[in-house]
Design a protein around this motif. Structure first.
Motif, PDB file in Angstrom:
ATOM      1  N   PRO A 180       0.843  -1.207   0.000  1.00  0.00           N
ATOM      2  CA  PRO A 180       0.000   0.000   0.000  1.00  0.00           C
ATOM      3  C   PRO A 180       0.870   1.246   0.000  1.00  0.00           C
ATOM      4  CG  PRO A 180       0.130  -0.927   2.200  1.00  0.00           C
ATOM      5  CD  PRO A 180       0.831  -1.902   1.299  1.00  0.00           C
ATOM      6  N   GLU A 181       0.295   2.357  -0.439  1.00  0.00           N
ATOM      7  CA  GLU A 181       1.006   3.624  -0.365  1.00  0.00           C
ATOM      8  C   GLU A 181       1.236   3.977   1.103  1.00  0.00           C
ATOM      9  OE1 GLU A 181       3.199   5.918  -1.072  1.00  0.00           O
ATOM     10  OE2 GLU A 181       2.224   6.050  -3.044  1.00  0.00           O
ATOM     11  N   THR A 182       2.292   4.717   1.397  1.00  0.00           N
ATOM     12  CA  THR A 182       2.544   5.095   2.786  1.00  0.00           C
ATOM     13  C   THR A 182       1.430   6.019   3.274  1.00  0.00           C
ATOM     14  OG1 THR A 182       3.853   7.013   2.130  1.00  0.00           O
ATOM     15  CG2 THR A 182       5.030   4.940   2.446  1.00  0.00           C
ATOM     16  N   PRO A 183       0.898   5.763   4.456  1.00  0.00           N
ATOM     17  CA  PRO A 183      -0.142   6.642   4.996  1.00  0.00           C
ATOM     18  C   PRO A 183       0.315   8.096   5.101  1.00  0.00           C
ATOM     19  CG  PRO A 183      -0.004   4.627   6.269  1.00  0.00           C
ATOM     20  CD  PRO A 183       1.170   4.621   5.337  1.00  0.00           C
ATOM     21  N   HIS A 184       1.604   8.287   5.331  1.00  0.00           N
ATOM     22  CA  HIS A 184       2.138   9.641   5.433  1.00  0.00           C
ATOM     23  C   HIS A 184       1.873  10.406   4.139  1.00  0.00           C
ATOM     24  CE1 HIS A 184       5.137  12.865   5.584  1.00  0.00           C
ATOM     25  NE2 HIS A 184       5.105  12.717   6.890  1.00  0.00           N
ATOM     26  N   TYR A 185       2.140   9.772   2.995  1.00  0.00           N
ATOM     27  CA  TYR A 185       1.890  10.453   1.720  1.00  0.00           C
ATOM     28  C   TYR A 185       0.388  10.572   1.459  1.00  0.00           C
ATOM     29  CZ  TYR A 185       1.246  11.340  -3.194  1.00  0.00           C
ATOM     30  OH  TYR A 185       0.823  11.877  -4.373  1.00  0.00           O
ATOM     31  N   THR A 186      -0.359   9.484   1.709  1.00  0.00           N
ATOM     32  CA  THR A 186      -1.798   9.499   1.434  1.00  0.00           C
ATOM     33  C   THR A 186      -2.493  10.606   2.213  1.00  0.00           C
ATOM     34  OG1 THR A 186      -1.677   7.110   1.147  1.00  0.00           O
ATOM     35  CG2 THR A 186      -3.858   8.067   1.336  1.00  0.00           C
TER      36      THR A 186
END
Length: 338
Positions: free
Chosen positions: A23-29
């Motif tokens: 998954p994409e990093t939550p920080h970026y999302t």
């Protein structure tokens, strides 16, 4: 060689497959894509915690959907805030806030690779020039392979590998920028120490001393910019620009590698065309090339001062995302990453 290239494609294919499964990093999302719902979904996949703590964090992130006023760039912010938050990579705002940082990371990576690849790819020519290795035409193929492999192994063990481990031990103690400054400084010192008394090092009984000095330039490359130039760009830019800026810096480094590889090949040729390798024009000689590489390292040292020190600071603080969200008294997303 075709089979060798084909085998090289296998780890790339596996890497691509496994990366697509991540998954994409939550920080970026959360901070880059401004998608709190997706961030909470990614949190649930990435966090390995007990159910109570995990649910608590996910609930806090999901609260952003109901409290848009605490997310940077939310609809409730005034127009000036929006303009400051939503700036793009090619905007004046980015140039003002991060332009010098990008110049610093890209230029230092480029200059490092000009010097590093010049030294690394043409060790055989350098060692032959100072008499540490016999001339190629005096050896058979296996003898040449053995002698050159032995020389490279000694340099790698005493310089490259040791330098990396010293970086691993000290990087969080003295900082990235400090290590990069130390590396460029001593690479410059040892390059001048090789170039100025170059005739002394070409004497056969002094060749071992030359190799020791040469290995020290590799030590301070790895205990220096060859380690830090790919770390710093991943830490100092905002989440929505981080990969792009790291990619730009890396591309500059690859351009430096090309310049170093081809530039050294031509520059290191003897000034007497009759002594240059067949098919090559006269160059400036190895001594002057070492002076040139020393100057490249000096430029790398100077451009390092454009790079902020990220050690001991959160990603949001380094990149300025805290300033972007300074009007938010409580941000459940950034709180989880600090």
């Amino acid at each position: 060689w075709r089979i060798v290239l084909m085998f090289g494609a296998l780890p790339i294919a596996f890497t691509y497959y496994w990366r697509m499964k991540m998954p994409e990093t939550p920080h970026y999302t959360a901070l880059g894509a401004m998608n709190a719902g997706k961030a909470s979904e990614d949190f649930s996949k990435l966090l390995v915690m007990n159910n109570n703590n995990s649910n608590n964090i996910i609930e806090q992130v999901q609260a952003v959907d109901q409290r848009n006023d605490v997310v940077c760039g939310a609809a409730d912010h005034d127009d000036d805030d929006k303009k400051g938050i939503s700036f793009g990579l090619f905007s004046k705002m980015f140039a003002r806030r991060h332009g010098l940082h990008l110049l610093g990371t890209a230029s230092t990576w480029l200059l490092l690779d000009v010097s590093y690849f010049s030294q690394n790819l043409f060790q055989k020519e350098i060692f032959t020039a100072v008499g540490w290795l016999p001339a190629a035409h005096t050896m058979g193929a296996l003898d040449e392979l053995f002698n050159f492999a032995r020389a490279q192994t000694l340099v790698a063990l005493c310089g490259l590998i040791l330098g990396y481990w010293v970086t691993v031990i000290l990087i969080d103690l003295i900082g990235r920028v400090t290590i990069q400054l130390i590396g460029f400084f001593f690479m410059t010192v040892f390059m001048f120490a090789l170039a100025i008394p170059y005739h002394h090092w070409t004497q056969k009984h002094n060749s071992t001393g030359f190799v020791v000095m040469y290995a020290l330039t590799f030590f301070f490359a790895n205990f220096g910019p060859n380690s830090t130039t790919f770390i710093v760009p991943a830490e100092i830019f905002p989440a929505r620009f981080r990969s792009t800026c790291h990619g730009i810096s890396a591309a500059a480094g690859k351009a430096g590698a090309v310049i170093g590889a081809f530039g050294f090949l031509y520059a290191a040729q003897d000034q007497d065309k009759s002594k240059a390798n067949p098919g090559y024009p006269a160059g400036i000689g190895i001594k002057n090339t070492l002076f040139l590489l020393a100057a490249v390292n000096v430029l790398g040292l100077l451009f390092t001062f454009l790079v902020p020190e990220p050690n001991g600071r959160s990603l949001e603080e380094i990149s300025g995302e805290i300033e972007e969200c300074e009007s938010n008294k409580s941000n459940p997303i950034t709180d989880q990453f600090n």
